[in-house]
Write a protein that holds these residues in place. Structure first.
Motif, mmCIF file in Angstrom:
data_model
loop_
_atom_site.group_PDB
_atom_site.id
_atom_site.type_symbol
_atom_site.label_atom_id
_atom_site.label_comp_id
_atom_site.label_asym_id
_atom_site.label_seq_id
_atom_site.Cartn_x
_atom_site.Cartn_y
_atom_site.Cartn_z
ATOM 1 N N ARG A 2 0.826 -1.195 0.000
ATOM 2 C CA ARG A 2 0.000 0.000 0.000
ATOM 3 C C ARG A 2 0.866 1.253 0.000
ATOM 4 N NH1 ARG A 2 -4.302 -0.213 4.570
ATOM 5 N NH2 ARG A 2 -2.629 -1.518 5.231
ATOM 6 N N HIS A 3 1.984 1.194 0.757
ATOM 7 C CA HIS A 3 2.899 2.334 0.804
ATOM 8 C C HIS A 3 3.501 2.597 -0.563
ATOM 9 C CE1 HIS A 3 2.565 2.688 5.077
ATOM 10 N NE2 HIS A 3 2.928 1.425 5.250
ATOM 11 N N LEU A 4 3.828 1.551 -1.279
ATOM 12 C CA LEU A 4 4.415 1.693 -2.602
ATOM 13 C C LEU A 4 3.424 2.352 -3.555
ATOM 14 C CD1 LEU A 4 6.878 1.171 -4.339
ATOM 15 C CD2 LEU A 4 5.959 -1.075 -4.859
ATOM 16 N N ILE A 5 2.171 1.945 -3.491
ATOM 17 C CA ILE A 5 1.140 2.534 -4.351
ATOM 18 C C ILE A 5 0.966 4.005 -4.011
ATOM 19 C CG2 ILE A 5 -1.330 2.522 -4.896
ATOM 20 C CD1 ILE A 5 -1.170 -0.568 -4.513
ATOM 21 N N PRO A 35 14.257 6.371 -14.749
ATOM 22 C CA PRO A 35 15.282 6.278 -13.711
ATOM 23 C C PRO A 35 15.006 7.201 -12.520
ATOM 24 C CG PRO A 35 16.284 6.776 -15.861
ATOM 25 C CD PRO A 35 14.806 6.759 -16.039
ATOM 26 N N MET A 36 14.465 8.392 -12.801
ATOM 27 C CA MET A 36 14.161 9.319 -11.708
ATOM 28 C C MET A 36 13.045 8.770 -10.825
ATOM 29 S SD MET A 36 14.570 13.034 -13.699
ATOM 30 C CE MET A 36 12.955 13.490 -13.236
ATOM 31 N N LEU A 92 11.065 6.395 -5.854
ATOM 32 C CA LEU A 92 10.231 5.405 -5.162
ATOM 33 C C LEU A 92 11.055 4.556 -4.204
ATOM 34 C CD1 LEU A 92 7.879 4.200 -8.039
ATOM 35 C CD2 LEU A 92 7.243 5.552 -6.039
ATOM 36 N N GLU A 93 12.241 4.141 -4.641
ATOM 37 C CA GLU A 93 13.079 3.302 -3.783
ATOM 38 C C GLU A 93 13.561 4.072 -2.559
ATOM 39 O OE1 GLU A 93 15.966 1.585 -6.484
ATOM 40 O OE2 GLU A 93 14.564 -0.020 -7.056
ATOM 41 N N GLN A 94 13.870 5.349 -2.730
ATOM 42 C CA GLN A 94 14.289 6.157 -1.584
ATOM 43 C C GLN A 94 13.139 6.348 -0.609
ATOM 44 O OE1 GLN A 94 15.905 9.827 -3.078
ATOM 45 N NE2 GLN A 94 17.864 8.909 -3.628
ATOM 46 N N LYS A 95 11.942 6.586 -1.135
ATOM 47 C CA LYS A 95 10.797 6.858 -0.270
ATOM 48 C C LYS A 95 10.271 5.613 0.432
ATOM 49 C CE LYS A 95 9.306 11.048 -2.444
ATOM 50 N NZ LYS A 95 8.823 11.628 -3.637
ATOM 51 N N THR A 96 10.353 4.462 -0.234
ATOM 52 C CA THR A 96 9.795 3.241 0.355
ATOM 53 C C THR A 96 10.832 2.378 1.037
ATOM 54 O OG1 THR A 96 10.065 1.956 -1.682
ATOM 55 C CG2 THR A 96 7.966 3.153 -1.391
ATOM 56 N N GLY A 97 12.104 2.569 0.686
ATOM 57 C CA GLY A 97 13.152 1.712 1.224
ATOM 58 C C GLY A 97 13.103 0.311 0.636
ATOM 59 N N GLN A 98 12.345 0.126 -0.435
ATOM 60 C CA GLN A 98 12.203 -1.185 -1.073
ATOM 61 C C GLN A 98 12.674 -1.104 -2.520
ATOM 62 O OE1 GLN A 98 8.124 -2.488 -0.897
ATOM 63 N NE2 GLN A 98 7.869 -1.785 1.202
ATOM 64 N N VAL A 142 12.164 -1.490 -6.299
ATOM 65 C CA VAL A 142 10.966 -1.335 -7.120
ATOM 66 C C VAL A 142 11.183 -2.055 -8.445
ATOM 67 C CG1 VAL A 142 9.462 0.337 -8.275
ATOM 68 C CG2 VAL A 142 10.417 0.876 -6.034
ATOM 69 N N ASP A 143 10.214 -2.840 -8.815
ATOM 70 C CA ASP A 143 10.245 -3.639 -10.035
ATOM 71 C C ASP A 143 10.244 -2.723 -11.265
ATOM 72 O OD1 ASP A 143 9.616 -5.332 -12.191
ATOM 73 O OD2 ASP A 143 8.294 -6.568 -10.962
ATOM 74 N N ASP A 144 11.127 -3.025 -12.223
ATOM 75 C CA ASP A 144 11.215 -2.227 -13.449
ATOM 76 C C ASP A 144 9.895 -2.226 -14.221
ATOM 77 O OD1 ASP A 144 13.826 -1.480 -12.968
ATOM 78 O OD2 ASP A 144 14.694 -3.071 -14.219
ATOM 79 N N ALA A 145 9.167 -3.327 -14.173
ATOM 80 C CA ALA A 145 7.890 -3.397 -14.891
ATOM 81 C C ALA A 145 6.898 -2.386 -14.316
ATOM 82 C CB ALA A 145 7.317 -4.812 -14.834
ATOM 83 N N LEU A 146 6.899 -2.215 -12.997
ATOM 84 C CA LEU A 146 6.021 -1.229 -12.368
ATOM 85 C C LEU A 146 6.444 0.175 -12.784
ATOM 86 C CD1 LEU A 146 3.790 -0.309 -10.434
ATOM 87 C CD2 LEU A 146 5.479 -0.463 -8.571
ATOM 88 N N VAL A 147 7.734 0.432 -12.768
ATOM 89 C CA VAL A 147 8.245 1.745 -13.178
ATOM 90 C C VAL A 147 7.849 2.023 -14.626
ATOM 91 C CG1 VAL A 147 10.340 3.107 -13.606
ATOM 92 C CG2 VAL A 147 10.131 1.750 -11.510
ATOM 93 N N ASP A 148 7.993 1.027 -15.495
ATOM 94 C CA ASP A 148 7.606 1.191 -16.898
ATOM 95 C C ASP A 148 6.119 1.508 -17.021
ATOM 96 O OD1 ASP A 148 10.193 0.706 -17.702
ATOM 97 O OD2 ASP A 148 9.824 -1.382 -18.300
ATOM 98 N N ARG A 149 5.306 0.836 -16.227
ATOM 99 C CA ARG A 149 3.865 1.066 -16.289
ATOM 100 C C ARG A 149 3.519 2.488 -15.838
ATOM 101 N NH1 ARG A 149 -0.314 -3.419 -14.478
ATOM 102 N NH2 ARG A 149 0.857 -4.382 -16.162
#
Length: 186
Positions: free
Chosen positions: A2-5, A67-68, A73-79, A81-88
């Motif tokens: 949920r945090h990632l979304i 890339p940005m 997202l990775e900095q904010k979530t600490g997780q 992040v899947d490239d497919a999600l970033v692409d979407r």
């Protein structure tokens, strides 16, 4: 998850350029736009291949988004992040950006009004003449790429000073309310 979304949505909203929102009136109600300057501004936009520049600028920004976004997202979530999600997400942002900016008569008109507010008809016609020069034509092609290359640098710089800015804003707000409370008329 949920945090990632949440962060993906927040990041997507904050990465949109200001021009991607509906255009606000660009001239004050009291300012009169010279119709000759407005017509000259439209000639300038044509001479500078405004529509092509907007498409090229959007494409250049879109190329830098993934890339940005991933880094943010990775900095904010600490997780990770899947490239497919970033692409979407960047696909949605890219489509939105292109819909709002490319071939938009509203944005083009707002641009013409801005130019007509700051330049006379003669100055705008002179600029249109300058845009016929091969170096200015090159600038029209290269400028958006150069600006897009600056985006990650600006984002990184802003992010590295974000805490400092937040502290200054907090101090300004606290000082404002402290001063307001000290005034008997507030």
């Amino acid at each position: 998850m949920r945090h990632l979304i949440f962060f993906a949505g927040l990041t997507a909203m904050t990465m949109q350029p200001a021009a991607a929102t509906s255009p606000a009136p660009v001239a004050s109600a009291s300012a009169k736009i010279d119709p000759a300057a407005l017509a000259a501004a439209d000639r300038l936009l044509t001479a500078m291949d405004y529509d092509g520049m907007m498409k090229h600028a959007c494409d250049a920004m879109v190329a830098k988004m993934a890339p940005m976004l991933k880094s943010s997202l990775e900095q904010k979530t600490g997780q990770r992040v899947d490239d497919a999600l970033v692409d979407r997400i960047t696909g949605v942002e890219a489509q939105f950006l292109r819909q709002m900016l490319v071939n938009s008569p509203d944005i083009r008109r707002a641009s013409a009004v801005i130019y007509a507010t700051h330049f006379s008809a003669a100055e705008l016609d002179h600029l249109a003449l300058l845009y016929r020069d091969p170096v200015m034509r090159k600038w029209s092609r290269v400028g958006p790429d150069a600006a897009a290359e600056l985006l990650p640098l600006i984002q990184g710089l802003a992010e590295s000073h974000r805490q400092e800015l937040e502290e200054k804003v907090k101090a300004a707000v606290l000082e404002y309310y402290s001063q307001k409370a000290a005034r008997p008329d507030s």
